[in-house]
Design an enzyme around this catalytic site. Structure first.
Site, PDB file in Angstrom:
ATOM      1  N   CYS A  14       0.838  -1.205   0.000  1.00 58.40           N
ATOM      2  CA  CYS A  14       0.000   0.000   0.000  1.00 58.40           C
ATOM      3  C   CYS A  14       0.867   1.248   0.000  1.00 58.40           C
ATOM      4  O   CYS A  14       0.726   2.103   0.882  1.00 58.40           O
ATOM      5  CB  CYS A  14      -0.909   0.009   1.217  1.00 58.40           C
ATOM      6  SG  CYS A  14      -2.076  -1.319   1.187  1.00 58.40           S
ATOM      7  N   ASP A  15       1.793   1.343  -0.926  1.00 55.69           N
ATOM      8  CA  ASP A  15       2.666   2.502  -0.994  1.00 55.69           C
ATOM      9  C   ASP A  15       2.918   2.796  -2.463  1.00 55.69           C
ATOM     10  O   ASP A  15       3.339   1.909  -3.215  1.00 55.69           O
ATOM     11  CB  ASP A  15       3.997   2.175  -0.286  1.00 55.69           C
ATOM     12  CG  ASP A  15       4.924   3.375  -0.247  1.00 55.69           C
ATOM     13  OD1 ASP A  15       4.619   4.396  -0.885  1.00 55.69           O
ATOM     14  OD2 ASP A  15       5.976   3.273   0.417  1.00 55.69           O
TER      15      ASP A  15
END
Ligand SMILES: *Cc1c(COP(=O)(O)O)cnc(C)c1O
Length: 396
Positions: A346-347
């Site tokens: 999630c980056d």
């Protein structure tokens, strides 16, 4: 053997390519994804090429490039020695070779391991002392620590050399200033320590071969000065790593470098100088392939975007730490489109590429990246809970 026509030759090459792809796909089917496939035949081939082109150089594999124990064992069986950067790496090598017969041992090298990190925690020196290892140093404070905690070590002074044009620069952090090098060695001798050699590193993925030539010249001057001032012999010259891998066709070949190195070494040193090298990347980069799977797909601003189950926090970490790019390739043919490929975390930083040429892929399709063996899996994290890719060995 019958000469092949160019067309036949091309067919043969593409057949071999197709076989390789089939092997990778079958492994992914069997093992799941992501898998990091290590081809031991390639490792042996790289080792033999290095040995053949630099016959008077003893090879110390830089374990930090990829510290997988099976790789260490394969190289040891070939007669390889090891360069370690930490106590855990020292133990990986020690544990994996201690019970293996050492048929190719070269008696001019008294040890199979050099601890080539110039900065060693006190705990490490204490642990190392009982093995009498070769260790590098490049400053006075380190000498005091070695004198107190590992006085039996054989010392190698790391000297700072030009890193111009190398992809990964190392000279800002390591190496004694050449002007102070001879003094440091004399100080070590005066402290009752044993200095056996001199080492340098021209920077990783070195494509400017002049770096090696200048480093050799610099080394010979320091060695001569020490020998004149102390009457003692410096017996080892460690020419470090940096040997380039052909990630692109433009990279000048190792063969060219080896010819230059042999010539310069023969010109500057007598036969009794023991020459060591610490190749990392050269031995392992092209021996490993990553296979990952498309786990998500979207269109963003009209561009196909694929989310795969490996990324920049994992096997593609070399894109951050090693200034390397690994093209993402498809097993499928077909017309290609410029596509983005993202890792699973999630980056947004976890972006492998915004411009891969890929055919239309679907969820569960496999992709792969080649030449991904060095500084990749070794710096993979567990970020977001995703573990490093599973390591699978072939041709062991
Ligand atoms: C990293 C390193 C190596 C290996 O370098 P490559 O460029 O991968 O060949 C060798 N020696 C030392 C001291 C290193 O730090």
């Amino acid at each position: 053997m019958k000469e092949l026509s160019r067309d036949e030759d091309r067919t043969r090459v593409s057949k071999r390519g197709n076989n390789r792809k089939k092997i990778l796909m079958d492994l992914a089917e069997k093992e799941g994804t992501p898998i990091f496939v290590v081809d031991h035949e390639k490792i042996r081939k790289n080792y033999l090429e290095f040995k053949e082109r630099l016959p008077n150089v003893q090879i110390y594999y830089a374990v930090k490039a990829n510290s997988n124990p099976e790789i260490v064992r394969t190289l040891f069986k070939m007669g390889c020695s090891f360069d370690v950067a930490s106590m855990p790496e020292f133990m990986i090598v020690h544990e994996n070779i201690k019970d293996m017969p050492d048929k190719e041992r070269q008696d001019w090298i008294w040890d199979k391991i050099i601890y080539a990190n110039t900065i060693k925690p006190i705990e490490t020196l204490i642990a190392l002392d009982k093995y009498n290892p070769l260790v590098t140093f490049d400053n006075n404070e380190e000498l005091k620590k070695i004198k107190k905690y590992a006085p039996h070590a054989g010392l190698v002074l790391r000297v700072q050399v030009p890193n111009t044009g190398s992809v990964v620069e190392l000279s800002s952090k390591f190496g004694a200033n050449p002007g102070e090098a001879a003094d440091l060695i004399v100080i070590a001798f005066d402290m009752g320590l044993i200095v056996e050699g001199l080492s340098f590193h021209v920077g990783s993925q070195c494509t400017n071969f002049e770096n090696y030539i200048q480093a050799l010249q610099l080394s010979v001057n320091i060695i001569r000065e020490v020998e004149t001032r102390t009457g003692r012999k410096i017996e080892i010259l460690d020419i470090g790593g940096g040997f380039p891998v052909k990630y692109h066709p433009q990279v000048k070949s190792f063969k060219t470098l080896a010819v230059k190195l042999n010539k310069e070494i023969n010109r500057l040193f007598n036969n009794d100088m023991q020459i060591l090298a610490e190749p990392g990347r050269f031995l392992i980069a092209n021996a490993c392939t990553l296979v990952a799977k498309v786990i998500g797909k979207s269109y963003r601003d009209g561009k196909p975007c694929y989310y795969i189950n490996d990324g920049v926090y994992h096997t593609y970490s070399g894109q951050v730490f090693d200034h390397c790019t690994y093209p993402v390739l498809s097993f499928k043919g077909g017309e290609t489109e410029i596509s983005a490929v993202f890792g699973p975390t999630c980056d947004a930083f976890d972006t492998i590429t915004l411009s891969a040429e890929l055919p239309m892929l679907e969820i569960n399709d496999l992709v792969y990246s080649e030449n991904i063996g060095a500084y990749s899996h070794a710096s993979s994290t567990y970020f977001n809970g995703f573990p490093p890719a599973k390591v699978v060995h072939i041709n062991e």
